[in-house]
Design a protein around this motif. Structure first.
Motif, PDB file in Angstrom:
ATOM      1  N   LYS A  52     -55.851 -62.365  73.772  1.00 53.65           N
ATOM      2  CA  LYS A  52     -55.200 -63.254  72.858  1.00 53.65           C
ATOM      3  C   LYS A  52     -55.783 -63.255  71.696  1.00 53.65           C
ATOM      4  O   LYS A  52     -57.196 -63.387  71.498  1.00 53.65           O
ATOM      5  N   VAL A  53     -55.072 -63.515  70.453  1.00 53.39           N
ATOM      6  CA  VAL A  53     -55.611 -63.609  69.149  1.00 53.39           C
ATOM      7  C   VAL A  53     -54.604 -64.567  68.299  1.00 53.39           C
ATOM      8  O   VAL A  53     -53.572 -64.233  68.524  1.00 53.39           O
ATOM      9  N   SER A  54     -55.221 -65.319  67.562  1.00 52.98           N
ATOM     10  CA  SER A  54     -54.531 -66.141  66.503  1.00 52.98           C
ATOM     11  C   SER A  54     -55.038 -65.853  65.115  1.00 52.98           C
ATOM     12  O   SER A  54     -56.247 -65.896  64.933  1.00 52.98           O
ATOM     13  N   THR A  61     -67.470 -58.332  64.716  1.00 52.99           N
ATOM     14  CA  THR A  61     -66.443 -58.868  65.783  1.00 52.99           C
ATOM     15  C   THR A  61     -66.351 -58.235  67.186  1.00 52.99           C
ATOM     16  O   THR A  61     -66.201 -59.103  68.278  1.00 52.99           O
ATOM     17  N   MET A  62     -66.191 -56.798  66.980  1.00 56.21           N
ATOM     18  CA  MET A  62     -66.085 -56.227  68.466  1.00 56.21           C
ATOM     19  C   MET A  62     -67.349 -56.458  69.209  1.00 56.21           C
ATOM     20  O   MET A  62     -67.108 -56.336  70.269  1.00 56.21           O
ATOM     21  N   GLY A 120     -60.015 -65.285  68.761  1.00 61.05           N
ATOM     22  CA  GLY A 120     -59.575 -64.237  69.722  1.00 61.05           C
ATOM     23  C   GLY A 120     -60.482 -64.482  71.072  1.00 61.05           C
ATOM     24  O   GLY A 120     -61.429 -65.087  71.144  1.00 61.05           O
ATOM     25  N   THR A 121     -59.616 -64.069  72.061  1.00 63.12           N
ATOM     26  CA  THR A 121     -60.208 -64.040  73.433  1.00 63.12           C
ATOM     27  C   THR A 121     -60.027 -62.519  73.840  1.00 63.12           C
ATOM     28  O   THR A 121     -58.995 -62.042  73.880  1.00 63.12           O
ATOM     29  N   VAL A 136     -64.438 -63.653  76.675  1.00 58.17           N
ATOM     30  CA  VAL A 136     -65.262 -63.904  75.666  1.00 58.17           C
ATOM     31  C   VAL A 136     -64.268 -64.311  74.424  1.00 58.17           C
ATOM     32  O   VAL A 136     -63.496 -63.669  74.085  1.00 58.17           O
ATOM     33  N   GLU A 137     -64.731 -65.586  73.919  1.00 55.54           N
ATOM     34  CA  GLU A 137     -64.089 -65.821  72.831  1.00 55.54           C
ATOM     35  C   GLU A 137     -64.895 -65.739  71.641  1.00 55.54           C
ATOM     36  O   GLU A 137     -66.197 -65.752  71.468  1.00 55.54           O
ATOM     37  N   VAL A 138     -64.215 -65.287  70.241  1.00 52.88           N
ATOM     38  CA  VAL A 138     -64.709 -64.982  68.958  1.00 52.88           C
ATOM     39  C   VAL A 138     -64.084 -65.708  67.833  1.00 52.88           C
ATOM     40  O   VAL A 138     -62.500 -65.674  68.054  1.00 52.88           O
ATOM     41  N   SER A 139     -64.747 -66.000  66.851  1.00 51.25           N
ATOM     42  CA  SER A 139     -64.085 -66.454  65.594  1.00 51.25           C
ATOM     43  C   SER A 139     -64.390 -65.380  64.645  1.00 51.25           C
ATOM     44  O   SER A 139     -65.622 -65.061  64.581  1.00 51.25           O
TER      45      SER A 139
END
Length: 126
Positions: free
Chosen positions: A61-63, A120-121, A84-85, A90-93
């Motif tokens: 998922k990504v927004s 980010t990756m 994103g998830t 794992v969640e990342v901003s």
């Protein structure tokens, strides 16, 4: 909304929706994406489709939210934020700036994206 602002809005909507076909069709046939700057660039619809599909596969998922958009004729710059998830939960901003050059038809001729893909990756992998 003029056609250039419309292209930019559709670009981010396609990312949010994971809509590969719409995203690719926003580029001129020989359009190029440097996403991000410093990494390999992608030219033409076939390469752009492979790139977008690969990025989509990295996220469950990504927004994306456009924080600030500046359109000056056939050019635009957008400051954006994303969350994103990964498939592992794992969640990342992350955030960045995209610059656009468009042709008279409102197609993207060149996109330059400024964001930390490697960092980010790495965070996304946990």
């Amino acid at each position: 909304m003029d056609k250039f602002a419309d292209t930019v809005a559709k670009y981010f909507a396609a990312i949010r929706e994971g809509d590969t076909n719409t995203w690719v069709q926003l580029f001129a046939k020989d359009g190029v994406s440097h996403d991000p700057i410093g990494m390999a660039s992608y030219t033409g619809h076939e390469q752009l489709e492979k790139f977008f599909t690969g990025i989509n596969k990295a996220f469950a998922k990504v927004s994306f939210v456009e924080e600030s958009t500046y359109v000056c004729g056939q050019y635009a710059a957008v400051k954006w934020n994303a969350n994103g998830t990964g498939h592992n939960g794992v969640e990342v901003s992350f955030s960045g700036i995209d610059t656009f050059e468009m042709n008279d038809d409102g197609e993207i001729v060149e996109l330059k994206a400024y964001w930390d893909l490697k960092g980010t990756m790495a965070k996304l992998k946990g």
